[in-house]
Write a protein that holds these residues in place. Structure first.
Motif, PDB file in Angstrom:
ATOM      1  N   TYR A  90       0.836  -1.592   0.098  1.00  0.00           N
ATOM      2  CA  TYR A  90      -0.275  -0.034   0.082  1.00  0.00           C
ATOM      3  C   TYR A  90       0.623   1.289  -0.027  1.00  0.00           C
ATOM      4  CZ  TYR A  90      -3.386   3.536   2.190  1.00  0.00           C
ATOM      5  OH  TYR A  90      -3.784   4.825   2.513  1.00  0.00           O
ATOM      6  N   ARG A  91       2.062   0.889   1.033  1.00  0.00           N
ATOM      7  CA  ARG A  91       2.939   2.454   0.456  1.00  0.00           C
ATOM      8  C   ARG A  91       4.641   1.668   1.307  1.00  0.00           C
ATOM      9  NH1 ARG A  91       0.130   7.204   3.715  1.00  0.00           N
ATOM     10  NH2 ARG A  91       0.558   8.868   2.085  1.00  0.00           N
ATOM     11  N   SER A  92       5.200   2.323   0.950  1.00  0.00           N
ATOM     12  CA  SER A  92       7.016   2.512   1.387  1.00  0.00           C
ATOM     13  C   SER A  92       6.896   3.235   1.950  1.00  0.00           C
ATOM     14  CB  SER A  92       7.551   1.492   0.596  1.00  0.00           C
ATOM     15  OG  SER A  92       8.726   0.719   1.272  1.00  0.00           O
ATOM     16  N   GLU A  93       7.949   3.205   3.231  1.00  0.00           N
ATOM     17  CA  GLU A  93       8.715   4.918   3.209  1.00  0.00           C
ATOM     18  C   GLU A  93       9.790   4.472   4.273  1.00  0.00           C
ATOM     19  OE1 GLU A  93       7.094   8.500   3.165  1.00  0.00           O
ATOM     20  OE2 GLU A  93       5.240   7.331   2.636  1.00  0.00           O
ATOM     21  N   GLY A  94      10.650   5.667   4.410  1.00  0.00           N
ATOM     22  CA  GLY A  94      11.810   5.415   4.905  1.00  0.00           C
ATOM     23  C   GLY A  94      13.210   5.380   3.886  1.00  0.00           C
ATOM     24  N   ARG A  95      13.244   5.246   2.787  1.00  0.00           N
ATOM     25  CA  ARG A  95      14.164   4.670   1.633  1.00  0.00           C
ATOM     26  C   ARG A  95      15.477   5.971   1.405  1.00  0.00           C
ATOM     27  NH1 ARG A  95      13.260  -0.514  -0.957  1.00  0.00           N
ATOM     28  NH2 ARG A  95      11.451  -1.021  -0.469  1.00  0.00           N
ATOM     29  N   THR A  96      14.407   6.781   1.506  1.00  0.00           N
ATOM     30  CA  THR A  96      15.682   8.331   1.903  1.00  0.00           C
ATOM     31  C   THR A  96      17.261   7.775   3.011  1.00  0.00           C
ATOM     32  OG1 THR A  96      13.895   9.729   1.773  1.00  0.00           O
ATOM     33  CG2 THR A  96      16.468  10.214   1.620  1.00  0.00           C
ATOM     34  N   GLY A  97      16.301   7.610   4.808  1.00  0.00           N
ATOM     35  CA  GLY A  97      17.418   7.696   4.929  1.00  0.00           C
ATOM     36  C   GLY A  97      18.105   6.297   5.345  1.00  0.00           C
ATOM     37  N   LEU A  98      17.325   5.470   5.401  1.00  0.00           N
ATOM     38  CA  LEU A  98      17.355   3.629   5.599  1.00  0.00           C
ATOM     39  C   LEU A  98      17.649   3.432   6.888  1.00  0.00           C
ATOM     40  CD1 LEU A  98      18.924   2.942   2.287  1.00  0.00           C
ATOM     41  CD2 LEU A  98      16.823   2.872   2.561  1.00  0.00           C
ATOM     42  N   GLN A  99      16.923   4.235   7.437  1.00  0.00           N
ATOM     43  CA  GLN A  99      17.509   4.181   9.384  1.00  0.00           C
ATOM     44  C   GLN A  99      16.181   3.362   9.670  1.00  0.00           C
ATOM     45  OE1 GLN A  99      19.912   4.570  11.374  1.00  0.00           O
ATOM     46  NE2 GLN A  99      20.793   5.267   8.866  1.00  0.00           N
ATOM     47  N   TRP A 100      15.159   3.147   9.451  1.00  0.00           N
ATOM     48  CA  TRP A 100      13.659   2.435   9.037  1.00  0.00           C
ATOM     49  C   TRP A 100      12.909   2.458   8.205  1.00  0.00           C
ATOM     50  CZ3 TRP A 100       9.799   4.458  13.364  1.00  0.00           C
ATOM     51  CH2 TRP A 100       8.445   4.232  13.501  1.00  0.00           C
ATOM     52  N   VAL A 101      12.559   1.222   7.644  1.00  0.00           N
ATOM     53  CA  VAL A 101      12.220   1.543   6.424  1.00  0.00           C
ATOM     54  C   VAL A 101      10.615   0.381   6.986  1.00  0.00           C
ATOM     55  CG1 VAL A 101      11.663   0.451   4.038  1.00  0.00           C
ATOM     56  CG2 VAL A 101      13.756   1.455   4.390  1.00  0.00           C
ATOM     57  N   LEU A 102       9.633   1.303   6.099  1.00  0.00           N
ATOM     58  CA  LEU A 102       8.439   0.414   6.755  1.00  0.00           C
ATOM     59  C   LEU A 102       7.536   0.032   5.428  1.00  0.00           C
ATOM     60  CD1 LEU A 102       5.300   1.868   9.485  1.00  0.00           C
ATOM     61  CD2 LEU A 102       5.174   1.757   6.864  1.00  0.00           C
ATOM     62  N   VAL A 103       7.318  -1.172   5.679  1.00  0.00           N
ATOM     63  CA  VAL A 103       6.407  -1.595   3.726  1.00  0.00           C
ATOM     64  C   VAL A 103       4.853  -1.787   4.615  1.00  0.00           C
ATOM     65  CG1 VAL A 103       6.611  -3.286   1.901  1.00  0.00           C
ATOM     66  CG2 VAL A 103       8.750  -2.563   3.260  1.00  0.00           C
ATOM     67  N   ASP A 104       4.097  -1.135   2.990  1.00  0.00           N
ATOM     68  CA  ASP A 104       3.385  -1.498   4.099  1.00  0.00           C
ATOM     69  C   ASP A 104       2.251  -2.571   4.016  1.00  0.00           C
ATOM     70  OD1 ASP A 104      -0.096  -0.851   5.410  1.00  0.00           O
ATOM     71  OD2 ASP A 104       0.593   1.034   5.565  1.00  0.00           O
ATOM     72  N   TYR A 105       1.319  -3.169   3.929  1.00  0.00           N
ATOM     73  CA  TYR A 105       0.531  -4.564   3.470  1.00  0.00           C
ATOM     74  C   TYR A 105      -0.788  -4.353   4.273  1.00  0.00           C
ATOM     75  CZ  TYR A 105       4.747  -5.982   0.788  1.00  0.00           C
ATOM     76  OH  TYR A 105       5.478  -6.055   0.047  1.00  0.00           O
ATOM     77  N   ILE A 106      -1.572  -3.034   4.730  1.00  0.00           N
ATOM     78  CA  ILE A 106      -2.622  -3.120   5.252  1.00  0.00           C
ATOM     79  C   ILE A 106      -2.325  -4.185   6.771  1.00  0.00           C
ATOM     80  CG2 ILE A 106      -4.593  -2.778   5.008  1.00  0.00           C
ATOM     81  CD1 ILE A 106      -4.113  -0.934   3.623  1.00  0.00           C
ATOM     82  N   ASN A 107      -2.682  -5.354   6.532  1.00  0.00           N
ATOM     83  CA  ASN A 107      -2.796  -5.884   7.348  1.00  0.00           C
ATOM     84  C   ASN A 107      -1.357  -6.847   8.076  1.00  0.00           C
ATOM     85  OD1 ASN A 107      -5.845  -6.027   7.363  1.00  0.00           O
ATOM     86  ND2 ASN A 107      -5.615  -8.330   5.556  1.00  0.00           N
ATOM     87  N   VAL A 108      -0.715  -6.406   7.170  1.00  0.00           N
ATOM     88  CA  VAL A 108       0.943  -6.581   8.329  1.00  0.00           C
ATOM     89  C   VAL A 108       1.543  -5.405   7.777  1.00  0.00           C
ATOM     90  CG1 VAL A 108       3.013  -8.160   8.302  1.00  0.00           C
ATOM     91  CG2 VAL A 108       0.446  -9.041   7.116  1.00  0.00           C
ATOM     92  N   VAL A 109       2.453  -5.048   8.138  1.00  0.00           N
ATOM     93  CA  VAL A 109       3.607  -3.845   8.193  1.00  0.00           C
ATOM     94  C   VAL A 109       4.379  -3.747   8.929  1.00  0.00           C
ATOM     95  CG1 VAL A 109       3.702  -1.420   9.043  1.00  0.00           C
ATOM     96  CG2 VAL A 109       1.925  -2.286   9.310  1.00  0.00           C
ATOM     97  N   VAL A 110       5.577  -4.218   7.589  1.00  0.00           N
ATOM     98  CA  VAL A 110       7.199  -4.471   8.063  1.00  0.00           C
ATOM     99  C   VAL A 110       7.772  -3.708   8.435  1.00  0.00           C
ATOM    100  CG1 VAL A 110       8.978  -5.873   6.914  1.00  0.00           C
ATOM    101  CG2 VAL A 110       6.499  -6.282   5.952  1.00  0.00           C
TER     102      VAL A 110
END
Length: 137
Positions: A90-110
């Motif tokens: 659904y969304r992916s965030e944090g790829r600029t700094g690469l300290q915390w990347v979040l990969v959002d699959y709605i029911n599961v957030v990595v």
């Protein structure tokens, strides 16, 4: 948008999608395997399904020892999930700094953290009511 604001933004919407998942679901297992294949460390999942204010059903959290590994894990999660489950995040965030990347699959957030960043944000403590499972390979 940073990763914390993404979680806050998500909490305004609905966390429900047609398919409910559990730790035996194909999506869940594929994410774990992708993390393990790229040598993610300290892998845990938090079951948030019984927490009404939770933005997702599960968080899967791991450490990566470098920015290169953070990116490699995030990329591999997205690749393997698309190949095996036919889903894009659904969304992916944090790829600029690469300290915390979040990969959002709605029911599961990595959540893929550098160790110091994980210690700072303490997601496991913030969601201490969640059932936690260790997924070290």
């Amino acid at each position: 948008m940073n990763t914390l604001s993404l979680l806050n933004d998500r909490s305004k919407g609905s966390k429900s999608t047609p398919a409910r998942i559990n730790r035996n679901s194909k999506l869940f297992k594929t994410i774990l395997r992708a993390i393990q294949e790229k040598k993610g460390e300290h892998i845990v999942s938090l079951d948030l399904r019984k927490i009404p204010e939770a933005v997702s059903d599960f968080f899967i959290i791991c450490d990566a020892t470098s920015t290169t590994q953070v990116k490699a894990i995030a990329d591999h999660v997205e690749y393997l999930v698309e190949q095996e489950c036919g889903e894009k995040p659904y969304r992916s965030e944090g790829r600029t700094g690469l300290q915390w990347v979040l990969v959002d699959y709605i029911n599961v957030v990595v959540h893929i953290f550098q160790p110091e960043t994980r210690k700072f944000y303490r997601l496991e403590e913030m969601w201490s009511d969640a059932a936690e499972a260790d997924h070290e390979s």
